[in-house]
Design an enzyme around this catalytic site. Structure first.
Site, mmCIF file in Angstrom:
data_model
loop_
_atom_site.group_PDB
_atom_site.id
_atom_site.type_symbol
_atom_site.label_atom_id
_atom_site.label_comp_id
_atom_site.label_asym_id
_atom_site.label_seq_id
_atom_site.Cartn_x
_atom_site.Cartn_y
_atom_site.Cartn_z
ATOM 1 N N SER A 74 139.477 99.076 45.562
ATOM 2 C CA SER A 74 140.043 98.104 46.554
ATOM 3 C C SER A 74 139.988 98.797 47.982
ATOM 4 O O SER A 74 140.560 98.280 49.137
ATOM 5 C CB SER A 74 141.384 97.697 46.460
ATOM 6 O OG SER A 74 142.479 98.924 46.085
ATOM 7 N N GLU A 281 130.769 106.870 66.699
ATOM 8 C CA GLU A 281 131.440 105.674 66.273
ATOM 9 C C GLU A 281 132.342 104.840 67.378
ATOM 10 O O GLU A 281 133.015 105.751 68.079
ATOM 11 C CB GLU A 281 132.241 105.773 64.941
ATOM 12 C CG GLU A 281 131.466 105.974 63.623
ATOM 13 C CD GLU A 281 132.281 105.957 62.489
ATOM 14 O OE1 GLU A 281 133.695 106.079 62.429
ATOM 15 O OE2 GLU A 281 131.701 105.562 61.393
ATOM 16 N N ASP A 300 136.235 115.007 57.855
ATOM 17 C CA ASP A 300 135.762 113.608 57.164
ATOM 18 C C ASP A 300 134.258 113.755 57.540
ATOM 19 O O ASP A 300 133.614 112.965 56.729
ATOM 20 C CB ASP A 300 136.519 112.521 58.079
ATOM 21 C CG ASP A 300 136.311 111.309 57.432
ATOM 22 O OD1 ASP A 300 136.224 111.093 56.349
ATOM 23 O OD2 ASP A 300 135.895 110.313 58.205
ATOM 24 N N HIS A 305 128.867 115.458 56.126
ATOM 25 C CA HIS A 305 127.609 114.869 56.602
ATOM 26 C C HIS A 305 126.648 115.680 57.478
ATOM 27 O O HIS A 305 125.643 115.929 57.148
ATOM 28 C CB HIS A 305 128.152 113.644 57.516
ATOM 29 C CG HIS A 305 128.991 112.459 56.344
ATOM 30 N ND1 HIS A 305 128.902 112.387 55.019
ATOM 31 C CD2 HIS A 305 129.758 111.360 56.911
ATOM 32 C CE1 HIS A 305 129.599 111.784 54.789
ATOM 33 N NE2 HIS A 305 130.139 110.828 55.631
ATOM 34 N N LYS A 391 135.201 109.372 66.833
ATOM 35 C CA LYS A 391 135.629 108.003 66.660
ATOM 36 C C LYS A 391 136.048 107.535 67.954
ATOM 37 O O LYS A 391 136.518 108.208 68.674
ATOM 38 C CB LYS A 391 136.392 107.971 65.639
ATOM 39 C CG LYS A 391 136.225 108.022 64.322
ATOM 40 C CD LYS A 391 137.203 107.693 63.208
ATOM 41 C CE LYS A 391 136.692 107.644 61.461
ATOM 42 N NZ LYS A 391 135.927 106.444 61.318
ATOM 43 N N ARG A 396 127.932 103.419 68.999
ATOM 44 C CA ARG A 396 127.633 103.762 67.547
ATOM 45 C C ARG A 396 126.357 104.362 67.141
ATOM 46 O O ARG A 396 125.102 103.615 67.584
ATOM 47 C CB ARG A 396 127.941 102.572 66.517
ATOM 48 C CG ARG A 396 127.435 103.082 65.064
ATOM 49 C CD ARG A 396 127.623 101.529 64.248
ATOM 50 N NE ARG A 396 127.380 101.808 62.898
ATOM 51 C CZ ARG A 396 126.132 101.376 62.253
ATOM 52 N NH1 ARG A 396 125.497 100.635 63.143
ATOM 53 N NH2 ARG A 396 125.764 101.611 60.881
ATOM 54 N N ARG A 401 118.257 115.658 67.236
ATOM 55 C CA ARG A 401 117.513 115.850 68.518
ATOM 56 C C ARG A 401 117.160 117.329 68.621
ATOM 57 O O ARG A 401 117.842 118.094 68.755
ATOM 58 C CB ARG A 401 118.356 115.690 69.848
ATOM 59 C CG ARG A 401 117.380 115.473 71.029
ATOM 60 C CD ARG A 401 118.369 114.858 72.008
ATOM 61 N NE ARG A 401 118.669 113.475 71.809
ATOM 62 C CZ ARG A 401 117.954 112.224 72.564
ATOM 63 N NH1 ARG A 401 116.961 112.633 73.271
ATOM 64 N NH2 ARG A 401 118.488 111.254 72.038
ATOM 65 N N GLN A 425 121.002 106.122 62.355
ATOM 66 C CA GLN A 425 121.519 104.809 62.667
ATOM 67 C C GLN A 425 122.029 104.767 64.064
ATOM 68 O O GLN A 425 122.242 105.323 64.787
ATOM 69 C CB GLN A 425 122.764 104.552 61.506
ATOM 70 C CG GLN A 425 123.969 105.519 62.198
ATOM 71 C CD GLN A 425 125.129 105.584 60.998
ATOM 72 O OE1 GLN A 425 124.821 105.066 59.909
ATOM 73 N NE2 GLN A 425 126.292 105.545 61.770
ATOM 74 N N LYS A 433 109.579 113.020 72.502
ATOM 75 C CA LYS A 433 109.491 112.772 73.855
ATOM 76 C C LYS A 433 108.516 113.771 74.465
ATOM 77 O O LYS A 433 108.407 115.027 74.226
ATOM 78 C CB LYS A 433 110.727 113.007 74.378
ATOM 79 C CG LYS A 433 111.726 111.973 73.937
ATOM 80 C CD LYS A 433 113.182 112.138 74.460
ATOM 81 C CE LYS A 433 113.351 111.852 75.817
ATOM 82 N NZ LYS A 433 114.786 111.995 76.150
#
Length: 442
Positions: A74, A281, A300, A305, A391, A396, A401, A425, A433
């Site tokens: 959930s 974000e 987090d 990540h 955040k 977003r 780079r 994303q 470039k």
């Protein structure tokens, strides 16, 4: 000549015998169920001897039962990521069409109520309506506590009944295989793993346990979790994953780096000025205030990540594309990373964070962080890696780079450095470039 021929024949026989013995030892080491060959680090069983390709639906038995049990069903991760991903891989034929999915969480739901709540993202995905309806009917729900033997026994009972339904429709079924996905906080990993082992594993097939980052709050708690999980389950049953590695452009990094001959010769400190890895974000905690405040943006996002992305950007070429070989190169480069310090790190909070639901009014948990890391090896010494995440920001975006050193030309003024940009994303892209002449001028 006859003696030479005899010697060659003997050598060939010895080699064949050694290969046969090696294969037998390999099969014995990786066998999970009778008559089936699996490999450590693979979720599902594979048939045949090809160890270089991942399983597809053709590798599965059409008779055996397969069940994916999602603990924390959930929660935010399950609703936004797991169920849509399961729907897509089922639609793509990457898992057997008769796979059943069972959610397990503390919330009170009937099957229909759970489907309406948890499958919103699935129903809005670009999938055929008839398939979405079929997928919904494959999803079931069991309410339970992660520390309750009785609740996990009930989970086992429900899953066994679903498996029995498949057995009745597929004569000859011999194995019931289960994947347990722990979409729960790290503090619950061991408790849930113990009760799964005690009450809910399959006795007639293989079992897999997937744990999702973060793996604890610090090194000590992470080591404690790993030690207890390994004590309960074998390494070939355990999967520690970071879902960010499933991003299309993150998966593309190895191909981009090692399949294009133009990059490897210039992928070093002599040609690259810096690397910036960004995760932004434009939303807040979205109802996850209690969880997020306990971990913060560094735990987090940054230490999993972004470090995974850094490892893929900075690692040396692996021996092969096998999971162990890629992992080994990641570990090597991460061991060369100098730990971040206060002098090379900036943290902050977005305005209004302390007013979010379940966030303490005196919270000092960072929602924004920038760290400068240095990889101390021959390829990267002196090249800063900027890791930026936050955040509640203005947009977003997630991107890599790679900025190259300026051209040492005296012919043109005000030239800008070349950049290779990988946009993870939204709207995945790779672009370069570079300087060109303005049309009609010069």
């Amino acid at each position: 000549q006859q003696q030479q021929q005899q010697q060659q024949q003997q050598q060939q026989q010895q080699q064949q015998q050694q290969q046969k013995q090696q294969k037998q030892e390999e099969d014995a080491a990786t066998a999970d169920t009778p008559g089936r060959r699996t490999l450590p680090g693979t979720l599902f069983a594979r048939t045949g001897g090809d160890t270089n390709t991942y399983a597809s639906s053709t590798a599965f038995s059409q008779q055996d039962a397969y069940t994916v049990i999602v603990l924390g069903a959930s929660g935010d991760l399950a609703r936004k990521k797991l169920f849509p991903a399961l729907a897509k891989i089922l639609h793509a034929g990457l898992i057997p069409p008769h796979t059943t999915i069972v959610g397990f969480a503390r919330s009170e739901f009937s099957d229909e109520e759970f489907r309406a709540s948890a499958l919103v993202k699935v129903m809005s995905a670009k999938l055929p309506p008839d398939f979405v309806e079929l997928f919904k009917n494959k999803v079931h729900y069991v309410k339970g506590d992660y520390g309750s033997d009785a609740d996990f026994a009930e989970l086992h009972k429900v899953v066994s009944q679903l498996e029995q339904q498949h057995v009745q429709s597929a004569p000859g079924a011999q194995h019931a295989n289960r994947v347990f996905y722990l979409s729960v906080p790290p503090s619950v990993f061991v408790t849930a793993a113990v009760h799964i082992k005690r009450n809910a594993i399959s006795n007639s097939g293989w079992n897999r346990l997937i744990v999702e980052k973060p793996f604890g709050r610090d090194l000590e708690s992470s080591n404690n979790i790993q030690q207890q999980l390994v004590w309960l389950y074998g390494e070939d049953q355990l999967f520690r994953i970071d879902h960010y590695l499933g991003k299309e452009m993150v998966r593309n990094l190895l191909v981009l780096r090692f399949a294009n001959s133009i990059y490897e010769p210039i992928w070093n400190k002599e040609n690259i000025k810096c690397v910036v890895i960004t995760f932004k974000e434009d939303i807040g905690t979205e109802g996850r205030g209690g969880y997020f405040d306990n971990y913060g943006i560094i735990r987090d996002v940054m230490q999993n990540h972004l470090l995974q992305v850094l490892a893929l950007v900075a690692m040396e070429p692996p021996v092969s594309l096998a999971a162990e070989d890629i992992r080994n190169e990641k570990v090597k480069v991460l061991r060369c990373v100098r730990p971040a310090s206060f002098g090379t790190t900036i943290v902050g909070q977005y305005e209004g964070y302390r007013k979010e639901k379940d966030v303490p009014p005196e919270s000092v948990t960072p929602t924004f962080a920038v760290a400068v890391l240095c990889v101390q090896n021959q390829r990267w010494s002196g090249v800063p890696f900027f890791l930026k995440c936050g955040k509640g920001l203005n947009e977003r975006k997630a991107e890599i780079r790679v900025q190259f050193r300026p051209s040492e030309t005296f012919l043109f003024e005000h030239t800008l450095p070349n950049e290779l940009v990988v946009r993870i994303q939204p709207n995945e892209a790779v672009y370069q470039k570079m300087m060109t002449k303005v049309p009609f001028y010069g």
